[in-house]
Design an enzyme around this catalytic site. Structure first.
Site, PDB file in Angstrom:
ATOM      1  N   ALA A 158       0.824  -1.204   0.000  1.00  0.00           N
ATOM      2  CA  ALA A 158       0.000   0.000   0.000  1.00  0.00           C
ATOM      3  C   ALA A 158       0.861   1.258   0.000  1.00  0.00           C
ATOM      4  CB  ALA A 158      -0.934  -0.009   1.206  1.00  0.00           C
ATOM      5  N   TYR A 159       1.894   1.254   0.830  1.00  0.00           N
ATOM      6  CA  TYR A 159       2.792   2.414   0.895  1.00  0.00           C
ATOM      7  C   TYR A 159       3.493   2.631  -0.440  1.00  0.00           C
ATOM      8  CZ  TYR A 159       6.758   5.303   2.400  1.00  0.00           C
ATOM      9  OH  TYR A 159       7.707   6.283   2.524  1.00  0.00           O
ATOM     10  N   SER A 160       4.025   1.544  -1.010  1.00  0.00           N
ATOM     11  CA  SER A 160       4.732   1.646  -2.280  1.00  0.00           C
ATOM     12  C   SER A 160       3.805   2.116  -3.392  1.00  0.00           C
ATOM     13  CB  SER A 160       5.345   0.288  -2.634  1.00  0.00           C
ATOM     14  OG  SER A 160       6.086   0.363  -3.832  1.00  0.00           O
ATOM     15  N   SER A 162       1.213   4.031  -3.078  1.00  0.00           N
ATOM     16  CA  SER A 162       0.939   5.458  -2.909  1.00  0.00           C
ATOM     17  C   SER A 162       2.108   6.312  -3.376  1.00  0.00           C
ATOM     18  CB  SER A 162       0.591   5.765  -1.448  1.00  0.00           C
ATOM     19  OG  SER A 162       1.726   5.693  -0.594  1.00  0.00           O
ATOM     20  N   LYS A 163       3.323   5.828  -3.169  1.00  0.00           N
ATOM     21  CA  LYS A 163       4.494   6.587  -3.603  1.00  0.00           C
ATOM     22  C   LYS A 163       4.725   6.442  -5.104  1.00  0.00           C
ATOM     23  CE  LYS A 163       5.862   8.513   0.204  1.00  0.00           C
ATOM     24  NZ  LYS A 163       5.928   9.993   0.333  1.00  0.00           N
TER      25      LYS A 163
END
Length: 251
Positions: A158-160, A162-163
């Protein structure tokens, strides 16, 4: 940006400027003579400490609270810069504000996914939008991604993602600003010794990740701030539309 322009007259906004990489960028740009607006989400005490640090060495800085996902609050950062530093405009925007939650895709609480998207995607877009409207000629927008986009580590889905959205925006905005002499770049750090990175990791995990780069250590906020300072400077102005993986050679 004309090479003869005095950096002492230049203005920078740093979101996420109270902690970690953002705080180090504030200090570094202040040392380079920029008048700085320290954008912060909630910790006024840390933001004011950054302001005092710059003032102690003769620089100029103010702290302004803003939720980066709210258009009016981000616009207020630019308004504050113009009001405090003479109304001439803003030259550099460093968007270091971000949020991270780690979990396998199958297990992630979707409320956390929404929070990630709000800060990391919407927030980046809002800051980019205001920057595109208000950075003056010769300036620079510097956003942040992560080298995990290339590393594809489990738990970072999820973090990746978003980035990755921030990376996708970079070249498009650089091209949309054709004729304005404004650069747009994204810095993608590898494992860096910040509270955001270290939170929730045991010593074994940290040691394993520190050993991954050929340089065999974690990055430091100062390492990343040097890249930011270069991109903000006349020396870095020919770099445009790029994602720079500042990670010690990890990928």
């Amino acid at each position: 940006m004309p090479p003869e322009e005095n950096a002492q007259t230049r203005v920078a906004i740093v979101t996420g400027g109270s902690r970690g990489i953002g705080r180090e960028a504030v200090t570094r740009l202040g040392a380079d003579g920029y008048s700085v607006v320290v954008g912060y989400a909630g910790n006024r005490e840390l933001a004011e400490a950054a302001v005092k640090e710059i003032a102690a060495v003769g620089g100029r800085a103010i702290a302004v609270q803003a939720d980066v996902a709210e258009e009016d609050q981000v616009a207020a950062l630019f308004d504050a810069a113009e009001a405090e530093y003479g109304g001439g405009g803003v030259d550099v925007v460093v968007h270091a504000a971000g949020r991270m939650y780690l979990a396998p895709v199958a297990d992630l609480d979707l409320a956390k996914l929404d929070a990630l998207h709000r800060t990391n995607i919407r927030g980046t877009f809002v800051v980019a939008q205001q920057s595109a409207r208000r950075i003056r000629r010769g300036g620079a927008l510097i956003t942040f991604s992560t080298s995990v986009v290339a590393l594809a580590l489990p738990g970072y889905g999820a973090y990746s993602a978003s980035k990755g959205a921030a990376e996708a925006l970079t070249m498009i905005l650089a091209r949309e600003l054709r004729g304005r002499d404004i650069t747009v770049n994204t810095v993608a750090p590898g494992p860096t010794a910040t509270d955001l990175f270290l939170e929730g990791k045991d010593e074994e995990t940290v040691a394993r990740m520190a050993a991954m780069p050929p340089l065999e250590r974690l990055g430091t906020p100062a390492d990343i701030a040097e890249v930011v300072a270069f991109l903000a400077s006349p020396a870095g102005h020919w770099v445009n539309g790029q994602v720079i993986r500042a990670n010690g050679g990890i990928v």
